[in-house]
Design an enzyme around this catalytic site. Structure first.
Site, PDB file in Angstrom:
ATOM      1  N   TYR A 163     -10.378  21.014 -11.525  1.00 41.61           N
ATOM      2  CA  TYR A 163      -9.044  20.464 -11.748  1.00 41.61           C
ATOM      3  C   TYR A 163      -9.015  19.515 -12.947  1.00 41.61           C
ATOM      4  O   TYR A 163      -8.009  19.397 -13.625  1.00 41.61           O
ATOM      5  CB  TYR A 163      -8.550  19.699 -10.512  1.00 41.61           C
ATOM      6  CG  TYR A 163      -7.852  20.571  -9.499  1.00 41.61           C
ATOM      7  CD1 TYR A 163      -8.537  21.596  -8.856  1.00 41.61           C
ATOM      8  CD2 TYR A 163      -6.516  20.374  -9.185  1.00 41.61           C
ATOM      9  CE1 TYR A 163      -7.907  22.397  -7.933  1.00 41.61           C
ATOM     10  CE2 TYR A 163      -5.872  21.174  -8.253  1.00 41.61           C
ATOM     11  CZ  TYR A 163      -6.568  22.183  -7.632  1.00 41.61           C
ATOM     12  OH  TYR A 163      -5.936  22.969  -6.716  1.00 41.61           O
ATOM     13  N   LYS A 186     -20.680  27.517  -3.714  1.00 43.54           N
ATOM     14  CA  LYS A 186     -21.194  28.813  -4.160  1.00 43.54           C
ATOM     15  C   LYS A 186     -22.485  28.566  -4.925  1.00 43.54           C
ATOM     16  O   LYS A 186     -22.560  28.762  -6.142  1.00 43.54           O
ATOM     17  CB  LYS A 186     -20.149  29.515  -5.040  1.00 43.54           C
ATOM     18  CG  LYS A 186     -18.979  30.096  -4.273  1.00 43.54           C
ATOM     19  CD  LYS A 186     -19.313  31.390  -3.548  1.00 43.54           C
ATOM     20  CE  LYS A 186     -19.449  32.554  -4.502  1.00 43.54           C
ATOM     21  NZ  LYS A 186     -19.837  33.811  -3.764  1.00 43.54           N
ATOM     22  N   ASP A 239     -17.117  31.679   0.206  1.00 39.83           N
ATOM     23  CA  ASP A 239     -16.429  32.939   0.544  1.00 39.83           C
ATOM     24  C   ASP A 239     -16.670  33.309   2.005  1.00 39.83           C
ATOM     25  O   ASP A 239     -15.756  33.714   2.724  1.00 39.83           O
ATOM     26  CB  ASP A 239     -16.840  34.078  -0.406  1.00 39.83           C
ATOM     27  CG  ASP A 239     -18.345  34.310  -0.463  1.00 39.83           C
ATOM     28  OD1 ASP A 239     -19.118  33.408  -0.070  1.00 39.83           O
ATOM     29  OD2 ASP A 239     -18.761  35.406  -0.906  1.00 39.83           O
ATOM     30  N   ASP A 260      -8.680  23.485  -1.904  1.00 39.11           N
ATOM     31  CA  ASP A 260      -7.275  23.873  -2.087  1.00 39.11           C
ATOM     32  C   ASP A 260      -7.013  25.202  -1.388  1.00 39.11           C
ATOM     33  O   ASP A 260      -6.072  25.354  -0.614  1.00 39.11           O
ATOM     34  CB  ASP A 260      -6.985  23.979  -3.590  1.00 39.11           C
ATOM     35  CG  ASP A 260      -5.540  24.387  -3.861  1.00 39.11           C
ATOM     36  OD1 ASP A 260      -4.641  23.840  -3.207  1.00 39.11           O
ATOM     37  OD2 ASP A 260      -5.330  25.253  -4.731  1.00 39.11           O
ATOM     38  N   ASP A 295      -5.119  26.100   2.535  1.00 39.88           N
ATOM     39  CA  ASP A 295      -3.966  26.990   2.732  1.00 39.88           C
ATOM     40  C   ASP A 295      -4.278  28.043   3.798  1.00 39.88           C
ATOM     41  O   ASP A 295      -3.435  28.395   4.613  1.00 39.88           O
ATOM     42  CB  ASP A 295      -3.575  27.691   1.418  1.00 39.88           C
ATOM     43  CG  ASP A 295      -2.492  26.932   0.650  1.00 39.88           C
ATOM     44  OD1 ASP A 295      -2.428  25.688   0.790  1.00 39.88           O
ATOM     45  OD2 ASP A 295      -1.711  27.573  -0.078  1.00 39.88           O
TER      46      ASP A 295
HETATM   47  C1  IPM Z   1      -2.237  21.061  -2.952  1.00 44.09           C
HETATM   48  C2  IPM Z   1      -1.392  21.719  -4.016  1.00 44.09           C
HETATM   49  C3  IPM Z   1      -1.721  21.076  -5.355  1.00 44.09           C
HETATM   50  C4  IPM Z   1      -3.166  21.371  -5.665  1.00 44.09           C
HETATM   51  C5  IPM Z   1      -0.799  21.495  -6.514  1.00 44.09           C
HETATM   52  C6  IPM Z   1       0.666  21.246  -6.197  1.00 44.09           C
HETATM   53  C7  IPM Z   1      -1.180  20.830  -7.801  1.00 44.09           C
HETATM   54  O1  IPM Z   1      -1.591  23.085  -4.010  1.00 44.09           O
HETATM   55  O2  IPM Z   1      -2.153  19.839  -2.803  1.00 44.09           O
HETATM   56  O3  IPM Z   1      -2.954  21.774  -2.253  1.00 44.09           O
HETATM   57  O4  IPM Z   1      -3.487  22.434  -6.222  1.00 44.09           O
HETATM   58  O5  IPM Z   1      -4.002  20.517  -5.360  1.00 44.09           O
HETATM   59 MG    MG Z   2      -2.807  23.787  -2.434  1.00 37.68          MG
END
Ligand code: IPM
Ligand code: MG
Length: 370
Positions: free
Chosen positions: A142, A193, A226, A250, A254
């Protein structure tokens, strides 16, 4: 009672709507005399860009530094697809994380029994799920330099992002994971990884060394990132605390959100290091994004935002028992069958953002009175 300084950054899309429900809960907490707040509000993301050409102003960052806790809604949306990369809405959030040195991102994924049927997985795989992803938040790809697109002599372009970690960054996030595990299930799984990336190799070595340096009471496993993604959807309840880098964290968070029924259910806390007085800078935000497709309709799920406030009560405002009551209020309204559209299933009661917020407040007050 000294007032707690809160900075609210509602942001874009559904951010302002879900933040409205946080205001409702804050008002209830104050009305009950449990805490008093000094609340300030500012812009972040696309709305900040529209107002002053930057995804966050220096004044807003200064306010964030001075706050006891920052609560953020969401940033981004198609409206800002064309803005220069350095001014895109996400840049405001990334600047906050970096400037406040919020290196430890805690993303709990809890599957409330009442929601087990909303998950993409079978009930028995997720019912009672309670894991935390500890994501490194200020390093890795990042923020690594160089980060650029350059022109090649042959007319093509070359894009570079840099995945970089130093020992101290891995060590401090590993410690957060071990300490958190101690007050939970006492197990940490570290994901990287190491089979492909030097940064993964170092991650593995430093986590192992940190474990040996005084955390051997915690059970540590290593898993390739993975494979961990696969295990998260195969048998998620095998995990307790997962520690991983910025990018894998990240993605994996999700994935974890869908185990709980909806991305609309996941809160998060981003914490800095403790200072001499034991305080940490902190930002609390739902994991979900700005959901521009449903913004402004009053149908967004405010529970992740409210649960983020519960995390603030626990980690920044010194009120774990109020946090616990708020979490139980969330579980309670779900058990009563109230659902926003994202978690709605046949037979449950569909409610909007404000109704859900009101129901949480009513349940919260009921629990306080009990
Ligand atoms: C998260 C989001 C952020 C990230 C974006 C909005 C920059 O996806 O907080 O997970 O990638 O960290
Ligand atoms: Mg995210």
């Amino acid at each position: 009672m000294a007032a707690q300084k809160l900075l609210l950054l509602p942001g874009d899309g559904i951010g302002p709507e879900v933040m409205g429900e946080v205001r409702r809960v804050l008002a209830a907490i104050e009305a009950k005399g449990l805490l008093s707040f000094e609340i300030d509000e500012d812009l972040v993301g696309g709305c900040a860009y529209d107002a002053h050409g930057k995804a966050i102003s220096d004044e807003a960052v200064a306010k964030a530094h001075a706050a006891d806790a920052v609560l953020l809604g969401a940033v981004g949306g198609p409206k800002w697809d064309g803005v220069p990369y350095e001014h895109r809405p996400e840049a405001g959030l990334l600047r906050l994380r970096k400037d406040l040195e919020l290196f430890a991102n805690l993303r709990p994924a809890i599957c409330y029994p009442a929601l087990a049927d909303s998950s993409a997985l079978k009930r028995e795989l997720v019912d009672g799920l309670d894991i935390v992803i500890v994501r490194e938040l200020t390093g890795g790809v990042y923020f690594g330099e160089p980060k650029e697109i350059t022109d090649l002599p042959n007319g093509q372009k070359r894009a570079v992002d840099t995945q970089v970690y130093e020992t101290y960054e891995i060590e401090r996030i590993a410690k957060v994971a071990f300490e958190l595990a101690r007050v939970r299930g006492n197990r940490v799984t570290s994901a990287e990884k190491r089979n492909v990336m030097k940064s993964g190799l170092l991650w593995n070595q430093v986590v192992t060394a940190t474990h040996k340096s005084g955390y051997e009471d915690v059970k540590l496993d290593h898993m390739l990132a993975d494979a961990l993604g696969m295990q998260l959807v195969r048998a998620p309840k095998q995990f307790d605390v997962i520690v991983t880098d910025n990018l894998f964290g990240d993605i994996l968070s999700d994935v974890a959100s869908m185990l709980t029924g909806s991305l609309g259910m996941l809160p998060s806390a981003s914490l800095g290091a403790e200072d001499a007085s034991g305080r940490r800078k902190a930002l609390y935000e739902p994991v979900h994004g700005s959901a521009p497709d449903i913004a402004g309709q009053g149908v967004a799920n405010p529970l992740a935002m409210i649960a983020s406030l519960a995390m603030a009560l626990k980690y920044s405002l010194g009120k774990p028992e109020i946090a616990d009551t708020l979490d139980r209020a969330i579980a309670g309204v779900l058990a009563d069958g109230l659902r926003t559209g994202d978690i709605w299933t046949e037979g449950s009661t569909r409610v909007g953002t404000a109704e859900m917020g009101q129901a949480v407040v009513a349940k919260f007050e009921q629990l306080l009175a009990a």
